[in-house]
Motif scaffolding. Structure first.
Motif, PDB file in Angstrom:
ATOM      1  N   SER A   3       0.826  -1.211   0.000  1.00 40.48           N
ATOM      2  CA  SER A   3       0.000   0.000   0.000  1.00 40.48           C
ATOM      3  C   SER A   3       0.860   1.261   0.000  1.00 40.48           C
ATOM      4  N   LEU A   4       2.019   1.175   0.650  1.00 37.88           N
ATOM      5  CA  LEU A   4       2.907   2.343   0.706  1.00 37.88           C
ATOM      6  C   LEU A   4       3.657   2.558  -0.600  1.00 37.88           C
ATOM      7  N   ILE A   5       3.907   1.487  -1.351  1.00 41.39           N
ATOM      8  CA  ILE A   5       4.722   1.578  -2.566  1.00 41.39           C
ATOM      9  C   ILE A   5       3.876   1.242  -3.787  1.00 41.39           C
ATOM     10  N   HIS A   6       3.618   2.258  -4.601  1.00 36.48           N
ATOM     11  CA  HIS A   6       2.930   2.050  -5.871  1.00 36.48           C
ATOM     12  C   HIS A   6       3.832   2.357  -7.056  1.00 36.48           C
ATOM     13  N   THR A   7       4.720   3.296  -6.883  1.00 37.06           N
ATOM     14  CA  THR A   7       5.568   3.738  -7.989  1.00 37.06           C
ATOM     15  C   THR A   7       7.025   3.781  -7.547  1.00 37.06           C
ATOM     16  N   LYS A   8       7.885   4.083  -8.498  1.00 37.98           N
ATOM     17  CA  LYS A   8       9.310   4.227  -8.229  1.00 37.98           C
ATOM     18  C   LYS A   8       9.556   5.321  -7.190  1.00 37.98           C
ATOM     19  N   ASP A   9       8.785   6.410  -7.247  1.00 37.46           N
ATOM     20  CA  ASP A   9       8.989   7.523  -6.308  1.00 37.46           C
ATOM     21  C   ASP A   9       8.730   7.085  -4.871  1.00 37.46           C
ATOM     22  N   ASP A  10       7.721   6.247  -4.666  1.00 38.59           N
ATOM     23  CA  ASP A  10       7.435   5.748  -3.311  1.00 38.59           C
ATOM     24  C   ASP A  10       8.591   4.892  -2.808  1.00 38.59           C
ATOM     25  N   ALA A  11       9.086   3.994  -3.663  1.00 37.58           N
ATOM     26  CA  ALA A  11      10.214   3.150  -3.271  1.00 37.58           C
ATOM     27  C   ALA A  11      11.452   4.003  -3.017  1.00 37.58           C
ATOM     28  N   GLU A  12      11.655   5.002  -3.840  1.00 37.49           N
ATOM     29  CA  GLU A  12      12.823   5.877  -3.694  1.00 37.49           C
ATOM     30  C   GLU A  12      12.792   6.612  -2.362  1.00 37.49           C
ATOM     31  N   LEU A  13      11.610   7.044  -1.930  1.00 34.71           N
ATOM     32  CA  LEU A  13      11.474   7.737  -0.648  1.00 34.71           C
ATOM     33  C   LEU A  13      11.849   6.829   0.508  1.00 34.71           C
ATOM     34  N   LEU A  14      11.340   5.584   0.502  1.00 33.59           N
ATOM     35  CA  LEU A  14      11.641   4.654   1.591  1.00 33.59           C
ATOM     36  C   LEU A  14      13.111   4.234   1.579  1.00 33.59           C
ATOM     37  N   VAL A  15      13.690   4.121   0.398  1.00 32.34           N
ATOM     38  CA  VAL A  15      15.117   3.804   0.309  1.00 32.34           C
ATOM     39  C   VAL A  15      15.947   4.967   0.819  1.00 32.34           C
ATOM     40  N   GLU A  16      15.528   6.184   0.480  1.00 29.96           N
ATOM     41  CA  GLU A  16      16.245   7.373   0.952  1.00 29.96           C
ATOM     42  C   GLU A  16      16.231   7.473   2.468  1.00 29.96           C
ATOM     43  N   LYS A  17      15.124   7.093   3.066  1.00 28.50           N
ATOM     44  CA  LYS A  17      14.995   7.137   4.530  1.00 28.50           C
ATOM     45  C   LYS A  17      15.575   5.888   5.188  1.00 28.50           C
ATOM     46  N   GLU A  18      16.125   4.963   4.383  1.00 23.77           N
ATOM     47  CA  GLU A  18      16.736   3.722   4.844  1.00 23.77           C
ATOM     48  C   GLU A  18      15.742   2.784   5.511  1.00 23.77           C
ATOM     49  N   ALA A  19      14.460   3.006   5.267  1.00 22.85           N
ATOM     50  CA  ALA A  19      13.463   2.046   5.734  1.00 22.85           C
ATOM     51  C   ALA A  19      13.578   0.754   4.921  1.00 22.85           C
ATOM     52  N   ILE A  20      14.018   0.882   3.672  1.00 25.12           N
ATOM     53  CA  ILE A  20      14.275  -0.265   2.805  1.00 25.12           C
ATOM     54  C   ILE A  20      15.709  -0.185   2.308  1.00 25.12           C
ATOM     55  N   VAL A  21      16.428  -1.287   2.426  1.00 27.86           N
ATOM     56  CA  VAL A  21      17.782  -1.407   1.875  1.00 27.86           C
ATOM     57  C   VAL A  21      17.757  -2.578   0.914  1.00 27.86           C
ATOM     58  N   HIS A  22      18.201  -2.365  -0.305  1.00 25.57           N
ATOM     59  CA  HIS A  22      18.078  -3.430  -1.297  1.00 25.57           C
ATOM     60  C   HIS A  22      19.346  -3.587  -2.118  1.00 25.57           C
ATOM     61  N   GLU A  23      19.450  -4.765  -2.729  1.00 24.98           N
ATOM     62  CA  GLU A  23      20.572  -5.087  -3.607  1.00 24.98           C
ATOM     63  C   GLU A  23      20.099  -5.304  -5.037  1.00 24.98           C
ATOM     64  N   LEU A  24      18.940  -4.767  -5.370  1.00 22.23           N
ATOM     65  CA  LEU A  24      18.402  -4.900  -6.712  1.00 22.23           C
ATOM     66  C   LEU A  24      18.982  -3.824  -7.610  1.00 22.23           C
ATOM     67  N   GLY A  25      18.645  -3.889  -8.882  1.00 27.24           N
ATOM     68  CA  GLY A  25      19.251  -2.974  -9.838  1.00 27.24           C
ATOM     69  C   GLY A  25      18.794  -1.542  -9.691  1.00 27.24           C
TER      70      GLY A  25
END
Length: 470
Positions: free
Chosen positions: A363-385
């Motif tokens: 529900s929190l992530i629909h688009t790239k911008d949503d994922a980018e925000l959570l990654v920026e805040k380090e709520a999500i850390v990923h090893e994907l491309g």
């Protein structure tokens, strides 16, 4: 983390896997068709659901070598009769073991002798593998096995692939079967009190919080059904902390209707970007279980969200924060989550904690911008491309997943209430435009000070204007 007590009785505790209800299932077709490779073993087959397939023939030979190695050590200790005792146990429990699996044509087609031999071979293979991966075991049995010559333990890629196969829902054998083998035939090799402790050590790298091997009194009395259930227990540390809305039929019907309406309103929340526009901050927290997501805001200070970015310790009181334990996403995450979701859909439909968590993140992530925000805040850390791949992965996890309740109903209600407040939207806009960072915040204060000073001077000029005329 202690997930269960040691088995003290020689007989199987039928409350652990009741005959009327299986605990090892075929993945529902609706989920399987979305991404079948996430549920299908790549290298090795365990149990009857993938029994006899040609692609696992090479690993069947490896199982036999592991079995010979395990039996050879028992022979050297003159205790090879222990394996015969274990086989007799499997024969006596065959009906119960079969009842642990969802009924299928393949299961019914396996004859009794073949079923017992399969369970014995698979159990001994898992036991031997776990013992070989245990460094303490190698120190004790270094004369019996050379770790450098081992086909699996010396190849990390192969070892991790087998680990993944052992976590798949369709690739399980009941935990009590392995516990019995550990008690019966591994008596001279074991260091841990139970096989479960050895399993926790083997799977410690799959725990989202890296605490699978740590002790926790909260989970002493939980019964672990198999390895998939073990990993789920690592995610769901204490179900009591994730309270569902309780349905009390004895209460006022109007209250029940109110609860149902509230539950329906809380099924959906806005995306991370939208919530951020409404003044909600995302904050990574440490030393908290993965599913323990909280929304924190102060009753009075929350109406002054624009001051939340001020560079002062007390500024946190003005924030509306979603406290988000760090979610690590790598090439293994999708497989684990999909199998945990499938297991909950089949076995825990009334306690779908993993499904609720994935649905909330979706529900929190629909688009790239949503994922980018959570990654920026380090709520999500990923090893994907890219962050776009994170959004695609998360959005695909909930396809065909059905739940009728959520443990995040209170969190969702608070977020929706915050989002629907016009005042907090205004404060969020002010924070985003004028108080985004330290420099913009200081510039805003300087501008306000200049504006106030100009008004003061203008007022003073107006007061002195009649005197000049006179």
């Amino acid at each position: 983390m202690e997930l269960t007590n040691s088995i003290t009785s020689e007989k199987f505790d039928h409350s652990q896997c009741p005959a009327s209800r299986p605990c090892i299932y075929k993945v529902p077709k609706s989920l399987f068709t979305v991404k079948r490779e996430a549920y299908t073993p790549l290298l090795i087959s365990i149990g009857p659901l993938h029994y006899g397939r040609k692609q696992f023939k090479d690993m069947e030979e490896l199982k036999s070598r592991y079995f010979d190695s395990f039996r050879g050590r028992l022979v050297s200790l003159r205790k090879d009769h222990l394996l015969e005792e274990y086989k007799a146990f499997l024969e006596s429990e065959e009906t119960t073991i079969r009842s642990c699996y969802q009924k299928s044509q393949l299961l019914d087609s396996i004859k009794s002798d073949s079923f017992v031999e399969m369970m014995q071979l698979d159990s001994v293979f898992i036991m031997e593998l776990f013992l070989r991966e245990d460094d303490d075991y190698h120190c004790k049995c270094k004369n019996h096995i050379n770790k450098e010559d081992d086909y699996i333990t010396t190849r990390p890629c192969l070892s991790k692939s087998i680990q993944k196969d052992l976590l798949l829902l369709e690739n399980q054998i009941p935990m009590y079967v392995l516990e019995r083998l550990y008690k019966t035939a591994a008596v001279d090799f074991k260091k841990h009190a139970t096989f479960l402790d050895l399993a926790k050590k083997y799977f410690r790298s799959w725990d989202p919080c890296s605490e699978l091997t740590e002790k926790s009194k909260d989970l002493d009395h939980h019964q672990i059904l198999h390895f998939t259930d073990l990993i789920r227990r690592a995610y769901v540390h204490n179900p009591k902390d994730l309270g569902y809305m309780k349905d009390d039929n004895n209460q006022n019907p109007n209250n029940n209707k109110k609860k149902k309406d509230l539950h329906q309103d809380c099924c959906f929340i806005r995306t991370a970007s939208k919530l951020n526009q409404a003044g909600v901050s995302f904050e990574k927290v440490r030393h908290r279980r993965l599913l323990d997501i909280r929304f924190e805001t102060r009753p009075f200070y929350g109406y002054l969200l624009c001051f939340g970015c001020c560079p002062f310790p007390w500024s946190k009181f003005f924030k509306a924060r979603i406290q988000f334990p760090e979610l690590r996403i790598d090439h293994r995450t999708e497989c684990v989550l999909r199998n945990l979701i499938a297991f909950e859909q089949c076995h825990y439909p009334e306690e779908p904690y993993i499904c609720n968590y994935v649905s909330l993140v979706d529900s929190l992530i629909h688009t790239k911008d949503d994922a980018e925000l959570l990654v920026e805040k380090e709520a999500i850390v990923h090893e994907l491309g890219s962050d776009n791949e994170v959004a695609t992965l998360v959005n695909s996890l909930c396809m065909h997943v059905v739940t009728n309740k959520t443990c995040y109903h209170k969190l969702m209600g608070e977020l929706n209430e915050h989002y629907n407040s016009n005042w907090k939207w205004t404060m969020g806009t002010l924070r985003r435009v004028y108080f985004r960072d330290l420099w913009r915040c200081s510039s805003t204060f300087v501008g306000i000070a200049v504006f106030i000073f100009a008004i003061f001077n203008f007022y003073r000029v107006l007061r002195g204007f009649p005197l000049l005329v006179t």
